[in-house]
Design a protein around this motif. Structure first.
Motif, PDB file in Angstrom:
ATOM      1  N   GLU A 110      -8.480  -2.647   1.354  1.00 38.46           N
ATOM      2  CA  GLU A 110      -7.885  -1.442   0.720  1.00 38.46           C
ATOM      3  C   GLU A 110      -6.686  -0.884   1.549  1.00 38.46           C
ATOM      4  O   GLU A 110      -5.684  -0.587   1.094  1.00 38.46           O
ATOM      5  CB  GLU A 110      -8.871  -0.480   0.407  1.00 38.46           C
ATOM      6  N   ARG A 113      -3.939  -3.410   1.207  1.00 39.19           N
ATOM      7  CA  ARG A 113      -3.407  -3.259  -0.131  1.00 39.19           C
ATOM      8  C   ARG A 113      -2.407  -2.048  -0.072  1.00 39.19           C
ATOM      9  O   ARG A 113      -1.364  -2.142  -0.782  1.00 39.19           O
ATOM     10  CB  ARG A 113      -4.423  -2.930  -1.302  1.00 39.19           C
ATOM     11  N   ALA A 114      -2.824  -1.001   0.653  1.00 35.81           N
ATOM     12  CA  ALA A 114      -2.024   0.213   0.536  1.00 35.81           C
ATOM     13  C   ALA A 114      -0.678   0.027   1.057  1.00 35.81           C
ATOM     14  O   ALA A 114       0.480   0.376   0.778  1.00 35.81           O
ATOM     15  CB  ALA A 114      -2.704   1.599   1.263  1.00 35.81           C
ATOM     16  N   GLU A 117       1.341  -2.454  -1.150  1.00 33.18           N
ATOM     17  CA  GLU A 117       1.831  -1.688  -2.270  1.00 33.18           C
ATOM     18  C   GLU A 117       3.301  -0.820  -1.948  1.00 33.18           C
ATOM     19  O   GLU A 117       4.316  -0.890  -2.555  1.00 33.18           O
ATOM     20  CB  GLU A 117       0.855  -0.668  -2.846  1.00 33.18           C
ATOM     21  N   HIS A 120       6.077  -3.182  -0.924  1.00 36.94           N
ATOM     22  CA  HIS A 120       6.544  -3.906  -2.055  1.00 36.94           C
ATOM     23  C   HIS A 120       7.421  -2.787  -3.114  1.00 36.94           C
ATOM     24  O   HIS A 120       8.552  -2.999  -3.410  1.00 36.94           O
ATOM     25  CB  HIS A 120       5.402  -4.333  -2.833  1.00 36.94           C
ATOM     26  N   ALA A 121       7.115  -1.593  -3.017  1.00 39.44           N
ATOM     27  CA  ALA A 121       7.459  -0.545  -3.758  1.00 39.44           C
ATOM     28  C   ALA A 121       9.097  -0.471  -3.084  1.00 39.44           C
ATOM     29  O   ALA A 121      10.054   0.244  -3.642  1.00 39.44           O
ATOM     30  CB  ALA A 121       6.822   0.920  -3.935  1.00 39.44           C
ATOM     31  N   LEU A 169       4.896 -10.782  -0.941  1.00 44.90           N
ATOM     32  CA  LEU A 169       4.415  -9.726  -1.753  1.00 44.90           C
ATOM     33  C   LEU A 169       4.621  -9.950  -3.420  1.00 44.90           C
ATOM     34  O   LEU A 169       3.920  -9.438  -4.269  1.00 44.90           O
ATOM     35  CB  LEU A 169       5.175  -8.365  -1.495  1.00 44.90           C
ATOM     36  N   LEU A 175      -1.597  -7.486  -5.189  1.00 40.97           N
ATOM     37  CA  LEU A 175      -0.773  -6.431  -5.960  1.00 40.97           C
ATOM     38  C   LEU A 175      -1.347  -6.221  -7.393  1.00 40.97           C
ATOM     39  O   LEU A 175      -1.000  -5.765  -8.140  1.00 40.97           O
ATOM     40  CB  LEU A 175       0.265  -6.374  -5.649  1.00 40.97           C
ATOM     41  N   ARG A 176      -2.049  -7.304  -7.903  1.00 40.95           N
ATOM     42  CA  ARG A 176      -2.284  -7.564  -9.026  1.00 40.95           C
ATOM     43  C   ARG A 176      -3.900  -6.977  -9.450  1.00 40.95           C
ATOM     44  O   ARG A 176      -4.225  -6.968 -10.781  1.00 40.95           O
ATOM     45  CB  ARG A 176      -2.323  -8.928  -9.678  1.00 40.95           C
TER      46      ARG A 176
END
Length: 177
Positions: A110, A113-114, A117, A120-121, A169, A175-176
């Motif tokens: 997790e 993942r943060a 994200e 990627h953003a 990424l 991210l899915r």
């Protein structure tokens, strides 16, 4: 019994002592495997990072499990901001740490993942990290999450090879889900 829930959020200044304890607890396992000089330098670096000194991070995340901080990770813009050398121009994860009692419960996933994200953003195509063979369980996790070796970005520190890993990424299942 209710299932534990992991909450990942940005670190606040009041979290710094908890993050320090998480980092020292997690990385303490290397004290007897590093030379005294490398270990002392590493502890100084960890203490400075936990206190918010040194390199500027893009983000500092903490993970809570049942309301207690059990993990943390720092995200940097590049190798220049993370380590002070050029070479990797995409975001880099550093000092990913999870307390022993919370390992195996998805906390590190997790936290990664943060970071993925956020990177990627921000338009990044990949996310990097470095680790060594001393951390076999972490390597297994990274590979399971889709990180691949980036041999060209490896670094040597004394007798330790810091192996570089890269996550694409735009291709990751991380991210899915």
């Amino acid at each position: 019994m209710p299932e534990s829930r992991i909450v990942v959020r940005l670190e606040t200044p009041s979290d710094r002592e908890s993050v320090r304890r998480v980092l020292l607890g997690a990385y303490g396992q290397y004290e007897n495997t590093l030379s005294r000089e490398l270990w002392e330098n590493y502890i100084e670096e960890i203490e400075a990072a936990a206190a918010g000194k040194g390199a500027a991070t893009k983000a500092r995340f903490v993970a809570e499990l049942d309301g207690a901080i059990v993990g943390s990770v720092f995200l940097f813009e590049s190798s220049e901001t993370a380590y002070g050398y050029a070479g990797i121009s995409t975001p880099i994860i550093r000092l990913l740490a999870v307390v022993k009692a919370a390992r195996g419960q998805g906390v590190a996933t997790e936290l990664i993942r943060a970071c993925a994200e956020l990177a990627h953003a921000g338009g990044a195509e990949s996310l990097h990290l470095h680790t060594s063979d001393r951390n076999e369980s972490a390597v297994r996790l990274y590979e399971r999450l889709g990180f691949e070796r980036a041999f060209e970005c490896d670094r040597q520190y004394g007798d330790i090879l810091a192996k570089s890993y890269r996550l694409q990424l735009n291709e990751t299942e991380l991210l899915r889900s």
